[in-house]
Every structure is written in C-alpha cells, then in structure tokens.
Scaffold this motif. Structure first.
Motif, PDB file in Angstrom:
ATOM      1  N   VAL A  45      -2.821  20.146  31.799  1.00 30.88           N
ATOM      2  CA  VAL A  45      -4.013  19.303  31.855  1.00 30.88           C
ATOM      3  C   VAL A  45      -4.186  18.381  33.077  1.00 30.88           C
ATOM      4  N   LEU A  46      -3.030  17.988  33.753  1.00 27.88           N
ATOM      5  CA  LEU A  46      -3.021  17.286  35.064  1.00 27.88           C
ATOM      6  C   LEU A  46      -3.524  18.313  35.945  1.00 27.88           C
TER       7      LEU A  46
ATOM      8  N   ASN B  79      -5.638  20.610  35.597  1.00 25.39           N
ATOM      9  CA  ASN B  79      -7.016  20.862  35.243  1.00 25.39           C
ATOM     10  C   ASN B  79      -7.786  19.768  35.912  1.00 25.39           C
ATOM     11  N   ARG B  80      -7.406  18.461  35.593  1.00 19.47           N
ATOM     12  CA  ARG B  80      -8.016  17.179  35.778  1.00 19.47           C
ATOM     13  C   ARG B  80      -8.157  17.106  37.265  1.00 19.47           C
TER      14      ARG B  80
ATOM     15  N   LYS C 233     -10.794  19.164  38.924  1.00 19.32           N
ATOM     16  CA  LYS C 233     -12.130  18.803  38.346  1.00 19.32           C
ATOM     17  C   LYS C 233     -12.517  17.639  39.288  1.00 19.32           C
ATOM     18  N   GLU C 234     -11.614  16.631  39.664  1.00 26.47           N
ATOM     19  CA  GLU C 234     -11.846  15.372  40.312  1.00 26.47           C
ATOM     20  C   GLU C 234     -11.991  15.853  41.763  1.00 26.47           C
TER      21      GLU C 234
END
Length: 118
Positions: free
Chosen positions: A54-55, A57-58, A61-62
C-alpha cells in the motif's frame, strides 16, 4: 530475501516535453519490484515486518502527480522515496509506461525502467 511486485498501477498524469502533454495529460502504467529481507514477516505474519505494498502504491501515485518533462525523472523520484521511506528495501526497479505516446506513429507505449540498489 524475497520480492514484492506491484504491477500495472494505472495513473493519469501530465508528463512530457510537449506543452500539450502537460496540459492535456495521458494514461500511464507503472510497475514496481522490490527486493527485501522477507524471512521475518514470513514467520511473524505481521505487516510491520514487511514492505507494505500500500505504501509503494501511494508513493507511485504521489510522484506521478508531479509533472516532469522526462519519465527518467519520475522513476528517480519514486526510487528515492522507496529507499527513504522503507528501510527493508535492498533493491528496487520502477517501470513507467506512457500509453499511446504522441510520437507520430502507431505506438502502444513507451517505457522507461530504472533500478537502484541500496
């Protein structure tokens, strides 16, 4: 050691050298692969002992949300953040693909791939 892959992260972003690319934007796919020591998490079954995808992926995206002229620059920013934010990562590869690039031909995608080792 082990690998974690996050494949085909779909993002709409505004990268490119042409003014139309940064104004209109386009579709991108991002693939990441990290190598890390996963033995502890395999035994403990605890998220705190592994690299949380999840980290990953974040971060993708950022960083994809920040316009850049070159995909090489985007890859570099993603890699730097991976190593800055997750100590377990030993090696990481990031591939950023621009779909249907405006290069005057029938081209499905253009991909830049970069790898960093701790």
């Amino acid at each position: 050691m082990g690998k974690i892959r996050v494949t085909n992260i779909r993002v709409y972003a505004y990268h490119g050298c042409l003014s139309e690319e940064t104004a209109i934007g386009s579709d991108y796919n991002v693939d990441v692969e990290i190598t890390a020591e996963l033995s502890k998490s395999a035994r403990s079954d605890k998220l705190s002992d592994t690299v949380d995808y999840v980290l990953l992926n974040r971060i993708v995206k950022e960083e994809m949300a920040i316009p850049s002229a070159l995909l090489e620059t985007v890859c570099e920013r993603i890699l730097v953040r991976f190593f800055d934010e997750e100590a377990l990562i030993q090696e990481a590869t990031v591939s950023v693909s621009k779909l249907n690039p405006p290069i005057g031909g029938d081209v499905e995608r253009v991909t830049v791939e970069r790898t960093k080792v701790k």
